[in-house]
Design an enzyme around this catalytic site. Sequence first.
Site, PDB file in Angstrom:
ATOM      1  N   ASN A   1       0.880  -1.173   0.000  1.00 22.20           N
ATOM      2  CA  ASN A   1       0.000   0.000   0.000  1.00 22.20           C
ATOM      3  C   ASN A   1       0.919   1.224   0.000  1.00 22.20           C
ATOM      4  O   ASN A   1       1.485   1.583   1.022  1.00 22.20           O
ATOM      5  CB  ASN A   1      -0.881  -0.020   1.261  1.00 22.20           C
ATOM      6  CG  ASN A   1      -1.699   1.252   1.410  1.00 22.20           C
ATOM      7  OD1 ASN A   1      -1.821   2.034   0.468  1.00 22.20           O
ATOM      8  ND2 ASN A   1      -2.245   1.459   2.598  1.00 22.20           N
TER       9      ASN A   1
ATOM     10  N   LYS B   1       0.198   4.288  -0.339  1.00 18.86           N
ATOM     11  CA  LYS B   1      -0.387   5.533   0.201  1.00 18.86           C
ATOM     12  C   LYS B   1      -0.071   6.685  -0.761  1.00 18.86           C
ATOM     13  O   LYS B   1      -0.050   6.459  -1.964  1.00 18.86           O
ATOM     14  CB  LYS B   1       0.121   5.783   1.631  1.00 18.86           C
ATOM     15  CG  LYS B   1      -0.044   4.518   2.495  1.00 18.86           C
ATOM     16  CD  LYS B   1       0.182   4.739   3.949  1.00 18.86           C
ATOM     17  CE  LYS B   1       0.009   3.413   4.691  1.00 18.86           C
ATOM     18  NZ  LYS B   1       0.076   3.550   6.129  1.00 18.86           N
TER      19      LYS B   1
ATOM     20  N   HIS C   1      -9.453   1.853   4.847  1.00 14.53           N
ATOM     21  CA  HIS C   1      -8.175   2.012   5.546  1.00 14.53           C
ATOM     22  C   HIS C   1      -8.365   3.010   6.695  1.00 14.53           C
ATOM     23  O   HIS C   1      -9.100   3.990   6.551  1.00 14.53           O
ATOM     24  CB  HIS C   1      -7.099   2.497   4.577  1.00 14.53           C
ATOM     25  CG  HIS C   1      -5.730   2.418   5.167  1.00 14.53           C
ATOM     26  ND1 HIS C   1      -5.269   3.352   6.067  1.00 14.53           N
ATOM     27  CD2 HIS C   1      -4.747   1.495   5.030  1.00 14.53           C
ATOM     28  CE1 HIS C   1      -4.049   3.010   6.447  1.00 14.53           C
ATOM     29  NE2 HIS C   1      -3.703   1.891   5.828  1.00 14.53           N
TER      30      HIS C   1
ATOM     31  N   GLU D   1      -6.618   5.347   7.744  1.00 13.48           N
ATOM     32  CA  GLU D   1      -6.310   6.748   7.392  1.00 13.48           C
ATOM     33  C   GLU D   1      -7.491   7.393   6.676  1.00 13.48           C
ATOM     34  O   GLU D   1      -7.774   8.574   6.868  1.00 13.48           O
ATOM     35  CB  GLU D   1      -5.033   6.798   6.530  1.00 13.48           C
ATOM     36  CG  GLU D   1      -3.797   6.495   7.370  1.00 13.48           C
ATOM     37  CD  GLU D   1      -2.658   5.838   6.614  1.00 13.48           C
ATOM     38  OE1 GLU D   1      -2.651   5.854   5.369  1.00 13.48           O
ATOM     39  OE2 GLU D   1      -1.761   5.291   7.285  1.00 13.48           O
TER      40      GLU D   1
ATOM     41  N   GLU E   1      -5.714  -4.400  10.558  1.00 14.78           N
ATOM     42  CA  GLU E   1      -4.610  -3.469  10.775  1.00 14.78           C
ATOM     43  C   GLU E   1      -4.829  -2.686  12.065  1.00 14.78           C
ATOM     44  O   GLU E   1      -5.533  -1.655  12.064  1.00 14.78           O
ATOM     45  CB  GLU E   1      -4.517  -2.471   9.618  1.00 14.78           C
ATOM     46  CG  GLU E   1      -4.278  -3.109   8.273  1.00 14.78           C
ATOM     47  CD  GLU E   1      -3.663  -2.113   7.294  1.00 14.78           C
ATOM     48  OE1 GLU E   1      -2.552  -2.384   6.822  1.00 14.78           O
ATOM     49  OE2 GLU E   1      -4.264  -1.068   7.034  1.00 14.78           O
TER      50      GLU E   1
ATOM     51  N   GLY F   1       2.573   2.268  10.644  1.00  9.29           N
ATOM     52  CA  GLY F   1       3.583   3.309  10.470  1.00  9.29           C
ATOM     53  C   GLY F   1       4.346   3.648  11.736  1.00  9.29           C
ATOM     54  O   GLY F   1       5.065   4.641  11.782  1.00  9.29           O
TER      55      GLY F   1
ATOM     56  N   SER G   1       3.234  -2.199  10.221  1.00 13.81           N
ATOM     57  CA  SER G   1       4.681  -2.367  10.381  1.00 13.81           C
ATOM     58  C   SER G   1       5.189  -3.764  10.016  1.00 13.81           C
ATOM     59  O   SER G   1       6.122  -4.275  10.642  1.00 13.81           O
ATOM     60  CB  SER G   1       5.109  -1.974  11.801  1.00 13.81           C
ATOM     61  OG  SER G   1       4.780  -0.611  12.055  1.00 13.81           O
TER      62      SER G   1
HETATM   63  P1  PGA Z   1       2.822   0.258   7.560  1.00 13.00           P
HETATM   64  O1  PGA Z   1       1.380   0.568   6.915  1.00 13.00           O
HETATM   65  O2  PGA Z   1       3.268  -1.058   6.988  1.00 13.00           O
HETATM   66  O3  PGA Z   1       3.694   1.407   7.110  1.00 13.00           O
HETATM   67  O4  PGA Z   1       2.642   0.193   9.030  1.00 13.00           O
HETATM   68  C1  PGA Z   1       0.433  -0.449   6.751  1.00 13.00           C
HETATM   69  C2  PGA Z   1      -0.847   0.109   6.181  1.00 13.00           C
HETATM   70  O5  PGA Z   1      -1.259   1.210   6.593  1.00 13.00           O
HETATM   71  O6  PGA Z   1      -1.473  -0.515   5.302  1.00 13.00           O
END
Ligand code: PGA
Length: 252
Positions: free
Chosen positions: A11, A13, A96, A98, A168, A174, A214
């Site tokens: 992903n 982003k 997601h 976010e 998640e 992140g 992560s």
């Molecule tokens: P990350 O993000 O691997 O950077 O923690 C995962 C995601 O938001 O899909």
Amino acid sequence: MAKRTIMAAGNWKMNKTPTEAVEFINGLKDIVTGCNSEVVTAVPFVCIPGAVEAAKGSNIKIAAQNVHWEASGAYTGEVSCEMLKDLGVDYVIIGHSERREYFGETNEMINKKARAILDAGMIPIICCGETLTQREQGVTAEHVRYQIKVALLGLSAQEVSELVIAYEPIWAIGTGKTATDEQAEEVCAIIRQLIAELYDNDVAEKTRILYGGSVNAGNAKALFSMPNIDGGLVGGASLKIDAFEKIVKHDQ
Ligand code: PGA
């Protein structure tokens, strides 16, 4: 029962230009040829045409990171399922955290998006997950069950057996703070149990449930080896070819 194919989904982003996306896919495609995992890259909308073209003939599938549920109309700035399908998109990430946090995406909207994506012949990757406060309050299971139950409203058994869910935990996204294998497995098992309750065991055994938060080259193998974890939705570590390659080839 056939084993579920592990999915390594990147992903990106809001990262990479269309030019960088083409370079990345061109660099990745040969090294992931013949691997056991299904490889998916979720790129920004503007990168989709180039990414689809670059991925042609390879085993990389291209995903979008969002979509609108209406077919067309006065929705300035939005993109429809038909537009994505026309470009050759296979998967669409919805829900997601976010998007839920910054763009007000609700479970009801995610349900409408899932319906539209399936109707267009693509596959939704439905995200869910709790905040740190919810985990500390002990309501993770209730929260995730509620998110997924609403997201799946009205979907058929066949549709649910083909779609992908990504668990998640928000506190792990992140942050470099990965859920332990056991924490991730516990919630993925709860989601599979919910699908068995809503549909049946056969459907629950087919639905792919990913872990995200992560995931990196060092922890992918252990996470993806858990019985109810069928791969990962990978943010930061999917932006570098060598790191993402190691995740894709976690079993080699
Ligand atoms: P990350 O993000 O691997 O950077 O923690 C995962 C995601 O938001 O899909």
